[in-house]
Structures are given as structure tokens and as C-alpha cells.
Write a protein that holds these residues in place. Structure first.
Motif, PDB file in Angstrom:
ATOM      1  N   TYR B   6       0.818  -1.205   0.000  1.00 56.95           N
ATOM      2  CA  TYR B   6       0.000   0.000   0.000  1.00 56.95           C
ATOM      3  C   TYR B   6       0.857   1.263   0.000  1.00 56.95           C
ATOM      4  O   TYR B   6       2.057   1.209   0.266  1.00 56.95           O
ATOM      5  CB  TYR B   6      -0.907   0.003   1.235  1.00 56.95           C
ATOM      6  N   GLY B   7       0.220   2.377  -0.276  1.00 62.45           N
ATOM      7  CA  GLY B   7       0.907   3.664  -0.206  1.00 62.45           C
ATOM      8  C   GLY B   7       0.574   4.526  -1.404  1.00 62.45           C
ATOM      9  O   GLY B   7      -0.125   4.096  -2.336  1.00 62.45           O
ATOM     10  N   PRO B   8       1.094   5.742  -1.398  1.00 56.21           N
ATOM     11  CA  PRO B   8       0.767   6.711  -2.447  1.00 56.21           C
ATOM     12  C   PRO B   8       1.125   6.217  -3.851  1.00 56.21           C
ATOM     13  O   PRO B   8       0.574   6.711  -4.833  1.00 56.21           O
ATOM     14  CB  PRO B   8       1.612   7.938  -2.079  1.00 56.21           C
ATOM     15  N   VAL B  16      -9.738   5.407  -0.209  1.00 54.70           N
ATOM     16  CA  VAL B  16     -11.173   5.435  -0.481  1.00 54.70           C
ATOM     17  C   VAL B  16     -11.620   6.897  -0.456  1.00 54.70           C
ATOM     18  O   VAL B  16     -10.898   7.764   0.017  1.00 54.70           O
ATOM     19  CB  VAL B  16     -11.959   4.618   0.576  1.00 54.70           C
ATOM     20  N   SER B  17     -12.804   7.129  -0.959  1.00 56.43           N
ATOM     21  CA  SER B  17     -13.244   8.528  -0.988  1.00 56.43           C
ATOM     22  C   SER B  17     -13.936   8.888   0.329  1.00 56.43           C
ATOM     23  O   SER B  17     -14.377   8.018   1.070  1.00 56.43           O
ATOM     24  CB  SER B  17     -14.173   8.766  -2.174  1.00 56.43           C
ATOM     25  N   HIS B  18     -14.008  10.181   0.567  1.00 53.78           N
ATOM     26  CA  HIS B  18     -14.547  10.663   1.836  1.00 53.78           C
ATOM     27  C   HIS B  18     -15.537  11.786   1.609  1.00 53.78           C
ATOM     28  O   HIS B  18     -15.654  12.324   0.504  1.00 53.78           O
ATOM     29  CB  HIS B  18     -13.403  11.137   2.741  1.00 53.78           C
ATOM     30  N   PRO B 211      -7.171  -3.398   7.728  1.00 51.29           N
ATOM     31  CA  PRO B 211      -8.270  -2.430   7.695  1.00 51.29           C
ATOM     32  C   PRO B 211      -7.814  -1.145   7.002  1.00 51.29           C
ATOM     33  O   PRO B 211      -6.616  -0.898   6.850  1.00 51.29           O
ATOM     34  CB  PRO B 211      -8.569  -2.187   9.168  1.00 51.29           C
ATOM     35  N   GLN B 212      -8.775  -0.345   6.607  1.00 48.14           N
ATOM     36  CA  GLN B 212      -8.473   0.851   5.821  1.00 48.14           C
ATOM     37  C   GLN B 212      -7.420   1.747   6.481  1.00 48.14           C
ATOM     38  O   GLN B 212      -6.498   2.220   5.821  1.00 48.14           O
ATOM     39  CB  GLN B 212      -9.767   1.647   5.578  1.00 48.14           C
ATOM     40  N   GLU B 216      -3.290   2.877   5.002  1.00 47.15           N
ATOM     41  CA  GLU B 216      -2.823   4.242   4.703  1.00 47.15           C
ATOM     42  C   GLU B 216      -1.617   4.648   5.548  1.00 47.15           C
ATOM     43  O   GLU B 216      -1.195   5.796   5.538  1.00 47.15           O
ATOM     44  CB  GLU B 216      -3.971   5.235   4.938  1.00 47.15           C
ATOM     45  N   TYR B 217      -1.075   3.698   6.271  1.00 48.99           N
ATOM     46  CA  TYR B 217      -0.017   3.940   7.266  1.00 48.99           C
ATOM     47  C   TYR B 217       1.310   3.455   6.691  1.00 48.99           C
ATOM     48  O   TYR B 217       1.385   2.390   6.087  1.00 48.99           O
ATOM     49  CB  TYR B 217      -0.398   3.140   8.507  1.00 48.99           C
TER      50      TYR B 217
END
Lengths: 262, 262, 262, 262
Positions: B6-8, B16-18, B211-212, B216-217
Motif C-alpha cells: 500500500y501507499g501513495p 477510499v473517498s470521503h 483495515p483501511q 494508509e499507514y
């Protein structure tokens, strides 16, 4: 033997007056002392002294530069009349002090010019300062890689100026807690490699007390370089890969010194 | 077993969108992602997420707070859509990113509120931000001292959450270079102390992928805490002695967690 | 992808049989595995394998040497069938294991011959073993200084084999806790400098599982070298200044490798 | 102020004579000084002094013990007349010196009894000495965990005696390179926490030169403890899990000291 104790807490024995007025700027994390000359209608330049230097190492140069620049010369944390910040001497903190100085005091894009360790900080600014803040950077004899303890390229601090820094750190002590100038001179003979000793004795050998520029220096700087804490979060290879502006990198003194030392 | 990365650089599987738009701000040293809501005629507040959190951990709270504040919630470097900065995760760098964010994006004095590690960064800002920048600081369950490896007071990281951070660091790897979620869950049983394992399994035990908020970490955060590099130049005792604004320091979750864990 | 988990706890998948019997000696601090051949009426020699080698890297040589020596070949801690000792891989501990091995097993003065990292341990013995214990020492391609992270002379580990060791450490893990051979091969392409990658791929590129000598290796060795803990209390310059016996120091493979790598 | 420079290179100002003869044993890595009394037909015991102690801290006790034991009392490296070994003060090296001492000098199984730091070394021997070498171990007031910088349990060195060790290290210096006893006493008032200062002043406050036991101490010991290098490869939790003989662990002085200090 005589114990010396210099620093902002003993200003009367530590500082002398200069041709330019000095001013203080509080970054929140450190008080930064600086002098300025020249006119705001000229391009702004920030001058960053080397290790054991203060802003006034540029005093003569400032007179000449004033015709062409709005000149700012700073004391970094641990230099001159700026704060002592035990445990917090890092390239990232030196650099961020100057980002705030440029933002709030200079308040427009600048050219930066740094000497020696100050040249590494000029490199830091050319890599990590906010976009548009640095118009150009002049690294004057910067010990890129050579001031790291585990550099990606070339000889490390231990293989160069490390022994001298260790000497300062041991016999002067963080914030001059030891201050034993005499013993430092004596021990230099046992500790320094021959070439370094020759330079060291030429500079300091006959002085019964520290020269002005050393009085204004926090010897914890030296320890931060010897232990590597100064650059623990600032690998030079990575930093240089991030440079975003034009740079000019002359190597003069260090080449000369190498000739003297080796 | 399945490898996750994961990552940029892999945004389609990571994010995910917010409910709120996201924006990017370039500090020069890192790209900081943030969301904002509320109105500029209200007091400004900056929300600082904890470890393994992103700005949207505050998503619900932002709706409630928008009546009273101009609300900014950020991703720190190594969180969410902000930059990954290998070798450069330190409290000083996290803090200085926010000083620039507040200077250039918020552009007026703020209240800061940080959760857990974010609470330590709120403390950093209350101590080291430029004078007048921080109107007040809310440290929510901050692991003051407890996130240090050699704290002046109380139990160290090793005696608390250290084993969990080591697990993340080992099996996920800097910038997800390992990404072995399954093996991490299995190894937890051998490595974590009983209480921590109970919490860990309650949170993640049945998840076949992260988990989401973990996606993102950057797991290098965990390594920076385990090795202590995150705070090498930021001793908490010294930092707290420099606090210059009003602070509110509630301890709720960590007390609760202690009850669960011990 | 497949996870591999080798070591003394999984002997059936880790070890193979050899031409010479293996024996165990308990130093109290580690179990040392060794094989012996030749006759006690010949001079005694102790063979010390290099990193990622086990005693049987000398298996062919032992047959030839048996005519002239009473030959002992050992597994160091973290090699072959010897103990794994997490957190305790240091030159001082490797060396003191062999002092005890020579005292209690060989029980008379010896010649020592070590390859690569084993050559550094041969140097350690020639400097620090009890007087009279070492008759002569053969350092075969020892990375003196080059395996240190801040050497007194020459390039450091980071500037040489460091990237390869970091790769092993990251993707295999202490005591094979990760064991991701496939991902290691893939990541090598991103991480290793070109010359090192060429060598690495020539050696391992087509292997779907680790070769025998790697299976018997505790990858924590690699981490101990990358972080410098292996030599934290054993500066090579100081060690070499203490050598007390005749030494033979041929440099063959490392020169060859340099030609391949650079 | 007066500079003191003690150690084996200045024996005439450093040492005094004692009731028992002193002998030297060369481990190859260090010269170990010791005294012995009692008879070989009694059980052998090895006495291990604490930090800033030498073998003769046991001088009175030896007379009493001689009726029951063949008594050996040693100076560890960095104590008394034993070697100074810059950069090499580690629990593993202290312990292995004694393994060789017991093997070659005592030459039969022993009971070991160590005080304070010496008690930690007694623990090291009970865990890591060759099988059968240690019949029993007496740890007298050992700072288990408390002498580590990141212990698994309880307060760390920083939270206890660390400030005192830092004081010694700073003002006396490795191998007495600073030797500024007077400045050390003065600085104690600024640096030590109140309870520690009270104890420190009761012990040393009126002394114009170091007491005998401090003269014989290499202050690099203190630095090795403050930086943690002394135990970098010897985690106490792991060590204690390896203990293989009967141990007796009385805590008397440290409890008393805690009452004085807190």
C-alpha cells in the motif's frame, strides 16, 4: 589550569561589539541572532556561518555585498548570541530555524550562502525549504558526506575532522561545562593525527584562552557531529536527490586544508 | 500467503473517498494532505491523527465541530495521502510540517488537538511553534514519556506498545516492503504479551487484509518509534518544560486500554 | 509466495548429511557444532567459515589438509547446527566461543584460518586469545575495516556489501521470521547497486528456494553487521594493534569480486 | 583547580599496598589483577567488586571467609590494577575475562559472589559460563534491569543512578582524561536530583581529592553504562532466562539507598 565558561548566560565575557546592529528573532524553538545591511530593493541573501563561526565571520564581506544585496547574516542555534538547545542540534532543526527566519524576517525569496557546515545547511534549504523560498544556493566548501558518520560516498567524519571535534567536545564540554582550554591544547598532541595537529597548533597553539569565534560556540555542536545525531534524520545522499534550485558548489578551502593536513 | 503493498504509489488499492474534499500542501520537505470544513469566521483548529490513523479518523467529529470551528484535519508525513519520507520520521519534522501548514494554509493562530502520537505532536507545537501561533493545545491520550525508549519518567515504549510496533515494522516493513499481513497475525501469538495480544486479536484477528486505516499507514513509523529515532532530538521532559500556551490533557482511552491489557 | 523457516528448530528441512561426523560442544553461552579429521599427532588447525557459510564449506579442503593437520571446522553461533543467540552476535562473543572451543575441545595451541567474516574472527583470536593459544593466524579475504560501519580507514560496510546484508535481513528476518526468498530476489533489482546485483543474480537469481548454505544461516547476522552491533565493542584498528602472533593475510576473492562488482 | 590523572600508567599516585599479595593473570584480552587467601582444600569462591570498587573492597571479608573458602577477589578490567580497555567494557567481556580466570587460575568449579555491577556479572556467569563451572551464584544488590537503558521491566538507568554516572563520565573522563574532581563536586549541585545529591555529598562532599576506590576506577565504565554499550549485547531478561545454577539474591543496600534517596 583555568576553567572557561562562555555562552549567552555569561554575555560580558563571551561577546564583543560589531559594526552592524544585532537583532533577535524567536522561532519558538530557538532565539536566532542576526545582523543585516544593504537595501530591501536589492535581492535578499542569507549568509550561514560554519562550525565555530558566528555571523560576524561575514562582517567584512557584508560591506562589499551591501551594494548588491539585502544581506542577512545569522547565528545558528549554538552559535554567537543565538539559543543553546541541548539535545536538539540537528540539520533538520538548523534548517527549519532558517525557514522560519526567511518566512517571518526576510519575508521574500532569498539566495542562501553557507560556509562549511553552513554549506550543508544551504544544501538542506535547497532541498527541503518551501517551494519558491530559495532562489539559489551557494555551498561554500560544504563537507557533504564528509560530515556524516556513515556516508554513502567517500571518507566519513571519523576519517577527517572527527578527532578535532572529539577533542573540543571532550575538553570544552556541552555548553562549556568543562571549559578546559589548556588541557585541550595539551591533549591535542596525543590525539590528533599529525596533519590535523599541525593545522590545529598553527591556529590555536599559542593562545592562552579561546579566540573570539570559539568563545561564541557551543561545543555540543562538536558532539552532535561526532556521534552523528546532527544528521541522524538527514542522509546527505537523499537530501541531495531532493535539491530543487540552482546551486553553486566551490571547493577551495577544504582542498587547501587537505594539502596542509595530509 | 498474500503480499500487500500500500501507499501513495498504489493509490487505487490504498485509498477510499470521503465526505470532505482533500487538498495537498507542499512544505518543501513533504506533501501534506488535509481536509477542511467550517467557516473562516470561526476559530481555527487543526486536528492531528494518531499512529495508524489518517485525517478521516476525525470525519464524524468534523461535522459536529464545524458549527464552532474552522476545522482542518491533516495527514502527517507517512499517513494517508501525505508523503512517505524514509529516514525522516521525527517529532521535529512532524512538528515543523505543521508549523508550515499553519503559516501558509491556515494563516492565523490556531488551537491544535492531537490524538495519541498526534497528542505528542500537539505538545511539540505548544512548546516549539513560533510565538503566538498556538492559542491552545489539546493532547488527547498522548503517550508522553511512554512513547520514548529512555524516558525521564515512567515505563518506556519497550514496556508498553513496543512489541506491537515491532510486529508491524517486521512483518509489514518500511513502505510496505514486506506486506505480510497473514504472517503478522500468526506471529502476534508468539510475540505479544497476553493483554496486548487480546486487544490485537479483538481488533485485527479475523481480518484477511489490513483495515483501511492501516493501509494508509507507513510502517516505518513503527520502526522509528521502536528504535527511538522518532524522538532522538526531542526529549519529552525538555519539551514539556518549554510549553508556552494553555493545554488540556485528558487521559481516557489509554486508561481504558490499560485495564484491558493488564 | 512461499514462506521458508529454517534453523535448528526445523532440522529436517534445514540440514543435510556430510562426509564427516558432527559433534556438539556447549560453551555455556552457545552450542558449537564442529567436525574434525586428521590425527592428533599433527598440528591442530581450526577453520572458521565466512558469513552464510557452515563448517562443510571446508569439506573438500579438510580431506587434503588431513595429511598435514588435525583439522577442526566449526559452525559459529548462528551458522549450521550451532545455537541461534538473538541479540548476542558480536565479534567478542564469536571469538570467545572459539577460545572455549580451543581450550576444552582442541586442548592445545592451534593455527586458525578464517574466511571473510571468519577471517575477522581469526584476527580477533590473534589479538585477544589467551597467550600461547594461537600459533599462527590465516585471515583469508577478511573484510577488515570494510565490515565496520564507521571504520578508521577505507570504505565502510554501507559503501560495500551493506545493501546485500540489508536485503537478507529485511526479507529473511531474524531467525527466518520472514523467510520471503521470492520477494528478496525481486527486491534485489530495486535495491542493489548494479555490480552487486549482477553478482547476486549470478549466485541466486534462478533459485526458487535458498541454497543449502543460506538455509543454515541465521539472517540476524546480516542485521548485526548492518547496524554495527556485531563490532560495537571491537574496533578493528584497536584490535589489529593488539595482534600477538604471525599472520598471513591473502586477499584474493575480494579483489576478484571488486572487479566483478565495480 | 587541580587535574588528577590516575590509572595503571601512574601507579605511584594511584595505588596503595594491601594485606594480601596481588597477582596478575593475562586473559589475552586484559590483564586481570587478583588477590587470594584461604586453602585449596576448601571450596573456591570468586568475589566480584561493584562499580568504583576494587578487589580490596573485600579485604576484611576475605579474612573471615578464609576459614571456609579458597577465596579469590579480582579487579575487573577498568578496576584497580587490571587493564584499561577503551571501547571494550561490556558485560560479555567482563564475564568472559572471569571464565578464563576460573579456567586457568582457579582451575575448578567455583561459587561466585558479586556486588552491585559485580552482581550482574555473577548473574552473567550463572547464565553463560561453561557447564559445571559455577556451583552457585550470589548476586549482592545487583541492579538487574535497573542498570539497563531500555530494560524489559522497572525503571531504567536514566531514572536511577544515571545522572551520577554521567557526572563521573563528564568530569573525570575516559581513563581520567579530564580529571576535574573539584568541578565535578560543584556541578553535582546543578545536575543531581535532590536525593542523589544528598547521598553524593555525604560520600564525597568534603573530599579535596578522590577517595582511594575512585582513583582506581576507569571512568569510562560510567560512560559505558550511560550510553548502554556495556549491555548492548546482553539483555538482562534473556540472560536471566538462561541461568543454570542456584542463585542467592539479597537486596539490602539498594533498598536502604532508595530510602535515603527518595
Amino acid at each position: 589550569m583555568q576553567k572557561f565558561n562562555y555562552g549567552p548566560e555569561n554575555p560580558e565575557i563571551t561577546y564583543v561589539s560589531h559594526k552592524y546592529d544585532e537583532h533577535l528573532f524567536d522561532t519558538g524553538d530557538a532565539i536566532i541572532n542576526y545582523a543585516a545591511t544593504g537595501s530591501p530593493d536589492k535581492p535578499a541573501i542569507v549568509l550561514i556561518p560554519g562550525q565555530t563561526e558566528s555571523w560576524w565571520g561575514y562582517e567584512k564581506a557584508m560591506g562589499i555585498m551591501a551594494d548588491y544585496f539585502h544581506v542577512f547574516a545569522v547565528d545558528l542555534r549554538g552559535q554567537g548570541r543565538s539559543s543553546r538547545t541541548p539535545g536538539r542540534y540537528t540539520f533538520d532543526n538548523f534548517g527549519n530555524d532558517l525557514v522560519k527566519f526567511i518566512t517571518f524576517v526576510v519575508a521574500r525569496p532569498v539566495v542562501v550562502s553557507g560556509l562549511s557546515s553552513g554549506g550543508v545547511i544551504a544544501a538542506w534549504l535547497s532541498a527541503y525549504a518551501p517551494p519558491g523560498m530559495i532562489r539559489g544556493a551557494h555551498y561554500e566548501d560544504p563537507p557533504l558526506f564528509a560530515s556524516e558518520i556513515t556516508p554513502a560516498y567517500g571518507p566519513s567524519l571519523r576519517q577527517g575532522v572527527g578527532a578535532t571535534f572529539k577533542l573540543w567536545s571532550t575538553y570544552l564540554g556541552d555548553q562549556w561545562c568543562i571549559g578546559d582550554w589548556g588541557e585541550m591544547l595539551k591533549s591535542a598532541r596525543d590525539i590528533l593525527p599529525p596533519g590535523h595537529l599541525r593545522l590545529f597548533e598553527a591556529l590555536y597553539g599559542t593562545m592562552t584562552e579561546p579566540p573570539q569565534h570559539i568563545k561564541e560556540y557551543d561545543p555540543e555542536w562538536a558532539r552532535a557531529f561526532v556521534t552523528g545525531t546532527v544528521g541522524a534524520s538527514c542522509d546527505h545522499a537523499r537530501m541531495l536527490s531532493r535539491v530543487k534550485c540552482r546551486c553553486y558548489l566551490p571547493i577551495i578551502f577544504h582542498k587547501l586544508m587537505r594539502r596542509l593536513v595530509i
